[in-house]
Design a protein around this motif. Structure first.
Motif, PDB file in Angstrom:
ATOM      1  N   GLU A 181       0.827  -1.214   0.000  1.00 14.06           N
ATOM      2  CA  GLU A 181       0.000   0.000   0.000  1.00 14.06           C
ATOM      3  C   GLU A 181       0.858   1.260   0.000  1.00 14.06           C
ATOM      4  N   LYS A 182       2.018   1.179   0.661  1.00 14.60           N
ATOM      5  CA  LYS A 182       2.918   2.347   0.669  1.00 14.60           C
ATOM      6  C   LYS A 182       3.487   2.619  -0.711  1.00 14.60           C
ATOM      7  N   LYS A 183       3.604   1.562  -1.520  1.00 18.86           N
ATOM      8  CA  LYS A 183       4.138   1.737  -2.881  1.00 18.86           C
ATOM      9  C   LYS A 183       3.105   2.410  -3.791  1.00 18.86           C
ATOM     10  N   LEU A 184       1.839   2.365  -3.377  1.00 20.10           N
ATOM     11  CA  LEU A 184       0.766   2.975  -4.176  1.00 20.10           C
ATOM     12  C   LEU A 184       0.026   4.005  -3.313  1.00 20.10           C
ATOM     13  N   PRO A 185       0.752   5.051  -2.910  1.00 14.83           N
ATOM     14  CA  PRO A 185       0.156   5.984  -1.933  1.00 14.83           C
ATOM     15  C   PRO A 185      -1.085   6.716  -2.459  1.00 14.83           C
ATOM     16  N   ARG A 223      -6.301   6.905   1.879  1.00 14.75           N
ATOM     17  CA  ARG A 223      -7.060   6.932   3.136  1.00 14.75           C
ATOM     18  C   ARG A 223      -6.433   6.011   4.161  1.00 14.75           C
ATOM     19  N   GLN A 224      -6.008   4.814   3.698  1.00 13.72           N
ATOM     20  CA  GLN A 224      -5.406   3.851   4.621  1.00 13.72           C
ATOM     21  C   GLN A 224      -4.075   4.394   5.161  1.00 13.72           C
ATOM     22  N   LEU A 225      -3.282   5.008   4.271  1.00 12.02           N
ATOM     23  CA  LEU A 225      -1.979   5.520   4.691  1.00 12.02           C
ATOM     24  C   LEU A 225      -2.142   6.709   5.646  1.00 12.02           C
ATOM     25  N   VAL A 226      -3.139   7.530   5.360  1.00 12.37           N
ATOM     26  CA  VAL A 226      -3.405   8.670   6.257  1.00 12.37           C
ATOM     27  C   VAL A 226      -3.820   8.134   7.629  1.00 12.37           C
ATOM     28  N   MET A 227      -4.634   7.115   7.628  1.00 15.27           N
ATOM     29  CA  MET A 227      -5.093   6.508   8.884  1.00 15.27           C
ATOM     30  C   MET A 227      -3.914   5.912   9.670  1.00 15.27           C
ATOM     31  N   ASN A 228      -2.990   5.277   8.913  1.00 14.54           N
ATOM     32  CA  ASN A 228      -1.815   4.671   9.554  1.00 14.54           C
ATOM     33  C   ASN A 228      -0.717   5.704   9.851  1.00 14.54           C
ATOM     34  N   GLU A 229      -0.950   6.934   9.424  1.00 15.15           N
ATOM     35  CA  GLU A 229       0.025   8.030   9.542  1.00 15.15           C
ATOM     36  C   GLU A 229       1.325   7.693   8.828  1.00 15.15           C
ATOM     37  N   THR A 230       1.186   7.019   7.691  1.00 12.10           N
ATOM     38  CA  THR A 230       2.382   6.668   6.904  1.00 12.10           C
ATOM     39  C   THR A 230       2.343   7.293   5.514  1.00 12.10           C
ATOM     40  N   MET A 231       1.422   8.222   5.304  1.00 12.00           N
ATOM     41  CA  MET A 231       1.334   8.888   4.000  1.00 12.00           C
ATOM     42  C   MET A 231       2.555   9.794   3.821  1.00 12.00           C
ATOM     43  N   PRO A 232       3.298   9.611   2.719  1.00 10.57           N
ATOM     44  CA  PRO A 232       4.501  10.458   2.542  1.00 10.57           C
ATOM     45  C   PRO A 232       4.124  11.930   2.336  1.00 10.57           C
ATOM     46  N   ASP A 233       5.017  12.828   2.783  1.00  9.72           N
ATOM     47  CA  ASP A 233       4.781  14.264   2.608  1.00  9.72           C
ATOM     48  C   ASP A 233       5.041  14.689   1.182  1.00  9.72           C
ATOM     49  N   SER A 234       6.004  14.005   0.574  1.00 12.45           N
ATOM     50  CA  SER A 234       6.326  14.352  -0.824  1.00 12.45           C
ATOM     51  C   SER A 234       6.632  13.072  -1.605  1.00 12.45           C
ATOM     52  N   ILE A 235       6.331  13.151  -2.896  1.00  6.31           N
ATOM     53  CA  ILE A 235       6.612  12.021  -3.787  1.00  6.31           C
ATOM     54  C   ILE A 235       7.310  12.578  -5.012  1.00  6.31           C
ATOM     55  N   ASN A 236       8.389  11.932  -5.396  1.00  5.24           N
ATOM     56  CA  ASN A 236       9.166  12.382  -6.571  1.00  5.24           C
ATOM     57  C   ASN A 236       9.535  13.863  -6.453  1.00  5.24           C
ATOM     58  N   GLY A 237       9.822  14.282  -5.248  1.00  6.08           N
ATOM     59  CA  GLY A 237      10.249  15.673  -5.024  1.00  6.08           C
ATOM     60  C   GLY A 237       9.108  16.672  -4.999  1.00  6.08           C
ATOM     61  N   GLN A 238       7.895  16.185  -5.148  1.00  3.41           N
ATOM     62  CA  GLN A 238       6.748  17.114  -5.111  1.00  3.41           C
ATOM     63  C   GLN A 238       5.996  16.950  -3.802  1.00  3.41           C
TER      64      GLN A 238
END
Lengths: 411, 224
Positions: free
Chosen positions: A72-76, A81-96
């Motif tokens: 799931e982390k590979k497909l943020p 929603r799941q990553l936000v719930m787990n507090e593992t949603m990255p702040d930036s992806i590919n520098g954005q």
């Protein structure tokens, strides 16, 4: 005449048996094979695969086993929603930097299956008021058809609304519309964010955008490249409002139609054939995943937001015919007749002849058995030749049929 | 002589035919009573919408689908079962008439009655539809309803075949064949979905019209 009636009954029995026996066989022995879910990861720039019916459910394209959380982390942008719930949603992806609300605007899901394409069309559509000034869309009291003109029929009285029909027909005529319409494509529901009317193909294969704004017709012809024809046009209502529709051409290309400037933009994908494959298109902030699913393969073509292909991944999967159960079926049955097909919503006689000729062995065996039955019944071999031919061609179906309707007396 | 045969057939099936026709009229009437009720409560536009886009098959109400099947079954039983009691059909075979022709006349009389009843029911259905629906909805509804009436003919022909078959074992086997064949006329599908299959379904129905000759022949030849 009596002989003729017997062969008719044999024919009818063969039809019935060739529908029922293979159907029973499939119901009893067919094993489910679910298509894997293949998505391009904006983190790893690789394909992530989810196989719901496998022991190892989550892997990447190299076969590396992943946990669900890692997958799931590979497909943020798919599992936000799941990553936000787990507090593992990255702040930036590919520098954005990623703003969850903003990125979710670009998320879109689209799916079409061949049986939706090959289905009876309603031929009557509601034309919503696209600028009603109301927050919600309202169902109009009339429906339109486009035959020799554009006609609106009032549902309450079942009568044609002459004035409205004339007004819309006149505008269409002035814009060069050639009656009747070949296809009318829209989202005929009030459960959409706004109304953008219909994309209509006329009898000269021209594309028109038709809607109603403040009670008057809005008709715009869309310029198409020479000779472009469409298998289907699927209007969409995505939150980013970047496209009116996905357009699937006769030569299996995919386009989008942009609003306001009516530009046709090509997706850099190939073999997009909605006649035969289920097509799924997942859009997110970085990519589009265009997935084609058929009986024997799953293919994902990943595109960037400029619609250029980034990568693609394909997996073959065994069809029923390639599985042991399917091979036995081909040995038993020369063909399968179905009244309904996975790729069509119509009822028809769908004949699928066995690809392998192993059924000929069964037919030969049954001819021998029938020969012994004939001898046991002390009948003349000459009078039974047609029955043996029927068995030779139709195998087990014919064998059962000729024995249900005995040839006794009819020589 | 032929007139007398036709009259005999009419005497056998008249009440059943009248009841079938009356039931058909009632069922169609009930369908449109429901349509009128739903028009009142759901509003006409919403009702049209439910038919066009939400798969509302209004014509399936009141088990309309199975009416021709049951009607044909009852008429066939009424027409042919009495002939098997004490093998009365042999009386017909002893008449100075062509035996096959006599059987076909019986069969076509029954089929004609079914056709007449089907025509009345379909006409009523179409006329009432015209009051509520546009041509597109009526056309797709009729395409869906026609196979049910064709099913009635097929059931009639196959029932005649089964009832006149002299051997119980074969009666059972014919029944199995009928059970594999009849469902092709009764598939659950969207309105208008039967359109590509209709020509072949009609051909099969016509072909089966001579099926009775097979049982008749076996009966005549004294198969036990």
């Amino acid at each position: 005449m009596v002989k003729f009636s017997r062969y008719i009954l044999i024919f009818v029995a063969i039809i019935g048996l060739s529908i029922l026996l293979p159907q029973f066989y499939r119901v009893a022995f067919e094993k489910s094979t679910r298509a894997p879910f293949i998505q391009y990861s904006c983190i790893d720039h690789d394909f992530m695969i989810f196989r719901s019916d496998a022991d190892v459910k989550w892997t990447n394209s190299k076969g590396t086993k992943l946990t669900r959380e890692v997958y799931e982390k590979k497909l943020p942008l798919m599992y936000t929603r799941q990553l936000v719930m787990n507090e593992t949603m990255p702040d930036s992806i590919n520098g954005q930097k990623i703003n969850v609300q903003h990125t979710s605007t670009f998320r879109s899901t689209f799916r079409i299956k061949p049986d939706e394409l090959h289905a009876p069309k309603p031929m009557l559509y509601p034309l919503f008021e696209s600028q009603s000034g109301r927050a919600n869309l309202e169902m109009p009291g009339n429906f339109f058809r486009i035959t020799w003109r554009m006609e609106f029929i009032d549902a309450k009285t079942n009568n044609i609304l002459e004035e409205k029909s004339r007004m819309f027909s006149a505008v269409l005529y002035k814009r060069g519309f050639k009656f009747p319409a070949k296809s009318i494509n829209g989202i005929p529901t009030t459960r959409k964010s706004c109304d953008e009317g219909y994309l209509v193909i006329d009898s000269a294969d021209q594309l028109f955008h038709i809607k109603m704004t403040k009670g008057v017709p809005f008709v715009r012809k869309v310029d198409l490249p020479e000779g472009m024809k469409f298998k289907t046009i699927q209007c969409v209502d995505f939150s980013d409002k970047l496209y009116y529709a996905y357009l699937f051409t006769e030569n299996n290309e995919l386009y989008v139609l942009t609003p306001y400037d009516y530009m046709l933009e090509k997706f850099d994908v190939d073999d997009i054939n909605p006649d035969e494959y289920e097509i799924r298109i997942y859009g997110d902030y970085f990519n589009f995943n265009v997935i084609t699913i058929s009986n024997d393969f799953v293919r994902t073509q990943a595109l960037n937001r400029d619609h250029n292909k980034v990568d693609e991944y394909m997996e073959t999967r065994p069809t029923f015919e390639q599985q042991p159960e399917g091979k036995i079926a081909q040995f038993l049955f020369p063909a399968q007749l179905k009244m309904k097909d996975d790729n069509s919503s119509y009822v028809n006689f769908f004949l699928k002849i066995s690809k392998s000729y192993s059924w000929l062995f069964t037919s030969l065996l049954l001819i021998v058995v029938q020969y012994f039955i004939i001898r046991q019944r002390k009948k003349k071999f000459r009078t039974e030749i047609i029955d043996l031919l029927i068995i030779g061609i139709t195998g087990i179906f014919g064998f059962i049929a000729v024995n249900i309707f005995p040839n006794k007396f009819i020589d | 002589m032929w007139k007398s045969i036709l009259y005999k057939e009419w005497l056998k099936i008249r009440w059943f035919a009248i009841i079938y026709a009356a039931l058909g009229v009632l069922v169609v009437g009930n369908i449109f009573l429901k349509v009128q009720h739903d028009f009142e409560f759901s509003q006409a536009a919403n009702y049209w919408y439910s038919i066009l886009f939400q798969g509302n098959r209004f014509y399936e109400y009141s088990l309309f689908k199975f009416l021709p099947l049951v009607g044909a079954l009852v008429i066939a039983m009424a027409q042919y079962f009495p002939e098997t009691v004490n093998k009365r059909i042999k009386l017909t075979f002893h008449l100075p008439l062509n035996e096959n022709k006599a059987l076909l006349v019986m069969m076509f009389f029954g089929a004609f009655c079914l056709l007449a009843i089907a025509a009345v029911i379909m006409l009523l259905f179409t006329l009432l539809s015209l009051a509520y629906f546009p041509a597109e909805i009526i056309q797709s509804a009729l395409i869906s309803v026609v196979p049910w009436f064709l099913c009635g003919f097929v059931v009639y022909f196959l029932t005649a075949l089964i009832v006149l078959e002299p051997v119980w074992k074969y009666r059972f086997l014919y029944l199995l064949v009928a059970a594999t064949f009849v469902p092709i006329y009764l598939q659950t599908a969207a309105a208008g979905a039967y359109s590509p299959a209709l020509p072949l379904l009609i051909v099969f129905g016509v072909l089966l019209s001579v099926a009775l000759l097979f049982s008749g022949y076996r009966f005549r030849k004294g198969e036990m």
